[in-house]
Enzyme design. Structure first.
Site, PDB file in Angstrom:
ATOM      1  N   GLU A 117     -51.298  41.112 -13.490  1.00 18.78           N
ATOM      2  CA  GLU A 117     -51.462  42.125 -14.592  1.00 18.78           C
ATOM      3  C   GLU A 117     -52.852  41.697 -15.881  1.00 18.78           C
ATOM      4  OE1 GLU A 117     -48.493  42.921 -16.925  1.00 18.78           O
ATOM      5  OE2 GLU A 117     -46.916  43.476 -15.447  1.00 18.78           O
ATOM      6  N   HIS A 245     -50.855  50.653 -24.332  1.00 22.32           N
ATOM      7  CA  HIS A 245     -50.757  50.116 -23.346  1.00 22.32           C
ATOM      8  C   HIS A 245     -51.748  51.424 -22.544  1.00 22.32           C
ATOM      9  CE1 HIS A 245     -49.137  49.675 -18.389  1.00 22.32           C
ATOM     10  NE2 HIS A 245     -48.459  48.625 -19.255  1.00 22.32           N
ATOM     11  N   ARG A 293     -55.373  44.217 -21.954  1.00 22.98           N
ATOM     12  CA  ARG A 293     -55.406  45.484 -22.763  1.00 22.98           C
ATOM     13  C   ARG A 293     -56.037  46.247 -23.337  1.00 22.98           C
ATOM     14  NH1 ARG A 293     -48.701  44.868 -21.946  1.00 22.98           N
ATOM     15  NH2 ARG A 293     -48.681  44.810 -19.856  1.00 22.98           N
ATOM     16  N   HIS A 354     -46.834  50.176 -27.456  1.00 26.71           N
ATOM     17  CA  HIS A 354     -46.334  49.608 -27.128  1.00 26.71           C
ATOM     18  C   HIS A 354     -45.272  48.634 -27.163  1.00 26.71           C
ATOM     19  CE1 HIS A 354     -45.024  48.875 -22.099  1.00 26.71           C
ATOM     20  NE2 HIS A 354     -46.021  47.021 -22.014  1.00 26.71           N
ATOM     21  N   ARG A 389     -50.945  40.668 -27.057  1.00 20.51           N
ATOM     22  CA  ARG A 389     -50.222  39.790 -26.531  1.00 20.51           C
ATOM     23  C   ARG A 389     -50.610  39.976 -25.279  1.00 20.51           C
ATOM     24  NH1 ARG A 389     -45.765  41.906 -22.906  1.00 20.51           N
ATOM     25  NH2 ARG A 389     -46.678  43.500 -23.875  1.00 20.51           N
TER      26      ARG A 389
HETATM   27  P1  FAD Z   1     -34.771  45.247 -27.321  1.00 22.06           P
HETATM   28  O1  FAD Z   1     -34.655  44.654 -26.103  1.00 22.06           O
HETATM   29  O2  FAD Z   1     -35.457  46.305 -27.491  1.00 22.06           O
HETATM   30  O3  FAD Z   1     -33.655  45.399 -28.208  1.00 22.06           O
HETATM   31  C1  FAD Z   1     -33.391  45.400 -29.149  1.00 22.06           C
HETATM   32  C2  FAD Z   1     -32.170  45.481 -30.247  1.00 22.06           C
HETATM   33  O4  FAD Z   1     -32.013  45.671 -31.150  1.00 22.06           O
HETATM   34  C3  FAD Z   1     -31.612  47.224 -29.604  1.00 22.06           C
HETATM   35  O5  FAD Z   1     -29.748  46.868 -28.662  1.00 22.06           O
HETATM   36  C4  FAD Z   1     -31.460  47.542 -30.211  1.00 22.06           C
HETATM   37  O6  FAD Z   1     -29.902  48.815 -30.400  1.00 22.06           O
HETATM   38  C5  FAD Z   1     -31.072  46.645 -31.460  1.00 22.06           C
HETATM   39  N1  FAD Z   1     -31.062  47.481 -33.413  1.00 22.06           N
HETATM   40  C6  FAD Z   1     -32.418  47.282 -33.138  1.00 22.06           C
HETATM   41  N2  FAD Z   1     -32.784  48.228 -34.742  1.00 22.06           N
HETATM   42  C7  FAD Z   1     -31.187  47.493 -34.637  1.00 22.06           C
HETATM   43  C8  FAD Z   1     -30.491  47.990 -36.194  1.00 22.06           C
HETATM   44  N3  FAD Z   1     -29.984  48.674 -37.272  1.00 22.06           N
HETATM   45  N4  FAD Z   1     -28.739  47.350 -35.582  1.00 22.06           N
HETATM   46  C9  FAD Z   1     -28.411  47.087 -34.771  1.00 22.06           C
HETATM   47  N5  FAD Z   1     -28.831  46.986 -33.522  1.00 22.06           N
HETATM   48  C10 FAD Z   1     -29.934  47.128 -33.070  1.00 22.06           C
HETATM   49  N6  FAD Z   1     -42.393  42.705 -21.501  1.00 22.06           N
HETATM   50  C11 FAD Z   1     -42.827  42.069 -20.371  1.00 22.06           C
HETATM   51  O7  FAD Z   1     -42.953  40.777 -20.591  1.00 22.06           O
HETATM   52  N7  FAD Z   1     -42.697  42.420 -19.227  1.00 22.06           N
HETATM   53  C12 FAD Z   1     -42.911  43.403 -19.085  1.00 22.06           C
HETATM   54  O8  FAD Z   1     -42.683  43.667 -17.424  1.00 22.06           O
HETATM   55  C13 FAD Z   1     -42.873  44.353 -19.487  1.00 22.06           C
HETATM   56  N8  FAD Z   1     -42.877  45.672 -19.705  1.00 22.06           N
HETATM   57  C14 FAD Z   1     -42.612  46.396 -20.390  1.00 22.06           C
HETATM   58  C15 FAD Z   1     -42.284  48.146 -19.703  1.00 22.06           C
HETATM   59  C16 FAD Z   1     -41.749  48.956 -20.959  1.00 22.06           C
HETATM   60  C17 FAD Z   1     -41.963  50.572 -21.000  1.00 22.06           C
HETATM   61  C18 FAD Z   1     -41.729  47.963 -22.813  1.00 22.06           C
HETATM   62  C19 FAD Z   1     -41.392  49.198 -23.348  1.00 22.06           C
HETATM   63  C20 FAD Z   1     -41.755  46.928 -23.296  1.00 22.06           C
HETATM   64  C21 FAD Z   1     -42.149  46.595 -21.896  1.00 22.06           C
HETATM   65  N9  FAD Z   1     -42.466  44.676 -22.651  1.00 22.06           N
HETATM   66  C22 FAD Z   1     -42.507  43.686 -21.688  1.00 22.06           C
HETATM   67  C23 FAD Z   1     -41.722  44.602 -23.104  1.00 22.06           C
HETATM   68  C24 FAD Z   1     -40.657  43.718 -23.445  1.00 22.06           C
HETATM   69  O9  FAD Z   1     -39.610  44.942 -23.064  1.00 22.06           O
HETATM   70  C25 FAD Z   1     -39.838  43.810 -25.184  1.00 22.06           C
HETATM   71  O10 FAD Z   1     -40.825  43.188 -25.586  1.00 22.06           O
HETATM   72  C26 FAD Z   1     -38.841  42.970 -24.909  1.00 22.06           C
HETATM   73  O11 FAD Z   1     -37.664  43.711 -24.007  1.00 22.06           O
HETATM   74  C27 FAD Z   1     -37.797  43.224 -26.619  1.00 22.06           C
HETATM   75  O12 FAD Z   1     -37.102  42.348 -26.572  1.00 22.06           O
HETATM   76  P2  FAD Z   1     -35.854  42.364 -27.670  1.00 22.06           P
HETATM   77  O13 FAD Z   1     -34.739  40.921 -27.487  1.00 22.06           O
HETATM   78  O14 FAD Z   1     -36.953  41.497 -28.909  1.00 22.06           O
HETATM   79  O15 FAD Z   1     -35.349  43.457 -27.728  1.00 22.06           O
HETATM   80  C1  SIN Z   2     -46.001  46.594 -17.349  1.00 25.54           C
HETATM   81  O1  SIN Z   2     -44.902  46.672 -16.613  1.00 25.54           O
HETATM   82  O2  SIN Z   2     -47.190  47.421 -17.655  1.00 25.54           O
HETATM   83  C2  SIN Z   2     -45.967  46.188 -19.213  1.00 25.54           C
HETATM   84  C3  SIN Z   2     -46.058  44.501 -19.087  1.00 25.54           C
HETATM   85  C4  SIN Z   2     -45.644  43.466 -20.257  1.00 25.54           C
HETATM   86  O3  SIN Z   2     -46.022  44.975 -21.337  1.00 25.54           O
HETATM   87  O4  SIN Z   2     -45.910  42.701 -20.732  1.00 25.54           O
END
Ligand code: FAD
Ligand code: SIN
Length: 538
Positions: A117, A245, A293, A354, A389
């Site tokens: 990427e 993104h 990005r 994103h 990032r």
């Molecule tokens: P999340 O997985 O978002 O979990 C947050 C949790 O907190 C959820 O359960 C939510 O309900 C809960 N929550 C929030 N507020 C409250 C509240 N007030 N009370 C109770 N619960 C609450 N990263 C990569 O490294 N590689 C990738 O390929 C990649 N692709 C991506 C593609 C997309 C479409 C997106 C959106 C992101 C992508 N990312 C990628 C980024 C990555 O997915 C996220 O940064 C990561 O998954 C965040 O994980 P997290 O556990 O911090 O939060």
């Molecule tokens: C993507 O798959 O392009 C998202 C990857 C990322 O946000 O790290």
């Protein structure tokens, strides 16, 4: 109503679940309570596509190269010590996830298939087709379900963290020992606010993409954790670095969550073209479509403005259709469902909010500035990402830091370092003087206004006049929303609006303080970099 637990975890994405599992296995006699405001799997994690950046092919890749790529993308603002920690500890964390059951795509010879990427000098991204996050979330939820001392409660909306403020003490930003004793949470089934007490709390509440009009993030991404910590006088940093993104699928009139076209498509050879069909990235950066990005998103933004269009094109017509479907079956199907056959038609794409690179300031063990409060995942700011990032580094960061939080919390427990407050000292939530909101439309209109202001004035390209306008509009929205909040009974919509306005304010304030252009923050009034390299802490 009141609940007590040994370890409280807010959020059921990769950060929260990884931490919960580790603590639960270490202390089989202790109780871990995981709370989420939505369905268990409705997280940013589930939507991750491209994969996890991790060094595992030591013949062609090295830790040094991954570190270097991360530092270059971060544009001078990464914490080099943290970058080294994440890159070097990453492979062990990925191995653990594989042991727990995660399946990553393999070549015929059994080696992992590696994707590429933007900003990566090597192929190093392991993935599960184009639904890597779904596979990781599935693995973790299965493991949590089998772990008897974890209770996962859904549809509990955490409103605020409990600190000395709730015991009647004056708490300011300079109070040295602000301590977290648990949270107040709205039980969405009973519509009552409950008091949840715990010696330690981990916030893993994810991102804040919903502060913009279009985002790759699902509806849960409303920056609740950041807003809660800011209200509790904890430290927040670098909020101005919002990653757009470059390639969200453009669908006319769409607001809210946009479907992502993973950068791995460009890694496999996808070419960005403008309205005239020109492969324009050549004019912007020698790395062309695989530049970091911030550069690609700005180039697209500039092409869209120059040609007066709402999107550019991603050309995959030269791919072998079979190979495309093998790596990107979900994208293939999504495009087909709206009449785009990627072997015949180009895909319309536009940048969308994103990822939040800043967040709740944490040290290298995931400790926030508030005692007994850990932070992990997208809501945290560890120093890994700096001003931008590197793609696919966030799932890795969440796994590495969940492990570090777990090591720290278990050591602290064994050393009896943390104290628990007497439950009777903490008051119940006071809902006196509030009534049902008369017009829900007031909340939805304010949300639309906020998203419009942030997209128009605090997007990919900023300047001082736009930031000032945004601040003025946010002040008004804040005042109106506070009035509503003081007089209405609480609803998730109102809580999210209030949190998003706070997050918007923090983004604008950070952007306003940063008198330079660095990484994801580009201000046309200060196009160069300042010699003073600093984090903006609010
Ligand atoms: P999340 O997985 O978002 O979990 C947050 C949790 O907190 C959820 O359960 C939510 O309900 C809960 N929550 C929030 N507020 C409250 C509240 N007030 N009370 C109770 N619960 C609450 N990263 C990569 O490294 N590689 C990738 O390929 C990649 N692709 C991506 C593609 C997309 C479409 C997106 C959106 C992101 C992508 N990312 C990628 C980024 C990555 O997915 C996220 O940064 C990561 O998954 C965040 O994980 P997290 O556990 O911090 O939060
Ligand atoms: C993507 O798959 O392009 C998202 C990857 C990322 O946000 O790290």
């Amino acid at each position: 109503m009141e609940r007590k637990t040994d370890y409280l975890v807010i959020g059921s994405g990769i950060a929260g679940l990884t931490y919960a599992l580790k603590v639960a296995r270490h202390f089989p006699d202790k109780k871990i309570l995981v709370m989420t405001k939505a369905a268990a799997d409705e997280t940013n994690t589930k939507y991750a596509q491209g994969g996890v950046a991790v060094v595992n092919d030591l013949e062609n890749d090295s830790f040094e190269k991954h570190i270097e790529d991360t530092l270059i993308a971060g544009d001078g603002l990464c914490n080099p010590g943290v970058v080294e920690i994440v890159v070097k500890e990453g492979p062990d964390r990925v191995r653990e996830l594989i042991e727990w059951g995660a399946r990553f795509d393999k070549e015929k010879d059994g080696d992992y298939k590696l994707g590429k990427e933007g900003g990566h000098s090597e192929f190093r991204i392991i993935h599960h087709k184009d639904i890597t996050g779904w596979e990781m979330e599935r693995t973790l939820l299965d493991a949590v379900a089998a772990q008897l001392n974890i209770e996962l409660v859904k549809h509990f909306f955490v409103v605020d963290i409990i600190t000395q403020h709730h015991l009647g003490y004056l708490v300011t930003k300079s109070t040295p020992d602000i301590t977290c004793y648990g949270v107040y949470a709205l039980n969405l089934e009973t519509n009552r606010i409950e008091k949840i007490l715990s010696t330690t709390t981990l916030l893993a509440t994810g991102g804040n993409g919903q502060v913009y009009r279009t985002t790759t993030n699902p509806a849960i991404a409303t920056g609740d954790g950041v807003a809660m910590v800011y209200r509790a006088k904890g430290r927040i940093e670098n909020m101005e670095f919002i990653q757009f993104h470059p390639t969200a699928l453009y669908e006319p009139g769409l607001r809210g969550q946009a479907f992502l076209i993973t950068e791995a498509v460009r890694g496999d050879g996808g070419i960005l073209r403008n309205k005239e069909g020109e492969a324009f990235m050549e004019r912007y950066d020698p790395r062309r479509d695989l530049a970091p990005r911030d550069i690609v998103a700005r180039a697209i933004d500039s092409e869209m403005k120059r040609t007066g269009t709402e999107h550019v094109w991603l050309d995959c017509r030269h791919f072998s259709k079979e190979k495309f479907i093998e790596h990107f079956p979900n994208i293939y199907q999504k495009c087909l469902s709206i009449g785009i056959d990627i072997s015949q038609n180009m895909i319309p794409v536009a940048p969308a909010a994103h990822y939040s690179c800043g967040g709740i300031k944490s040290d290298e063990w995931g400790r926030s500035s508030i005692q007994q409060l850990y932070v992990c995942g997208e809501c945290s700011s560890t120093g890994l990402h700096g001003a931008n990032r590197l793609a696919s580094n966030s799932l890795l960061e969440a796994m590495v830091f969940a492990h570090r939080c777990y090591l720290d919390v278990t050591a602290a427990t064994e050393a009896k370092k943390y104290t628990q407050v007497q439950a009777e000292h903490i008051p119940d939530w006071n809902a006196e003087g509030t009534s049902e909101p008369k017009e829900m439309i007031l909340i939805t209109q304010s949300l639309k206004e906020l998203q419009q202001v942030m997209s128009d004035y605090v997007g990919i390209v900023r300047n001082d006049i736009r930031l000032q306008r945004a601040l003025n509009r946010l002040d008004l929205l804040w005042e109106e929303t506070e009035q509503l909040y003081q007089g209405s009974s609480i609803s998730p919509q109102l809580l999210e609006l209030r949190n998003l306005i706070t997050v918007g304010y923090l983004i604008v304030k950070g952007a306003d303080f940063r008198k330079e252009s660095r990484g994801l923050h580009f201000n046309t009034d200060y196009p160069g970099k300042s010699e003073l390299v600093q984090n903006i802490v609010l």
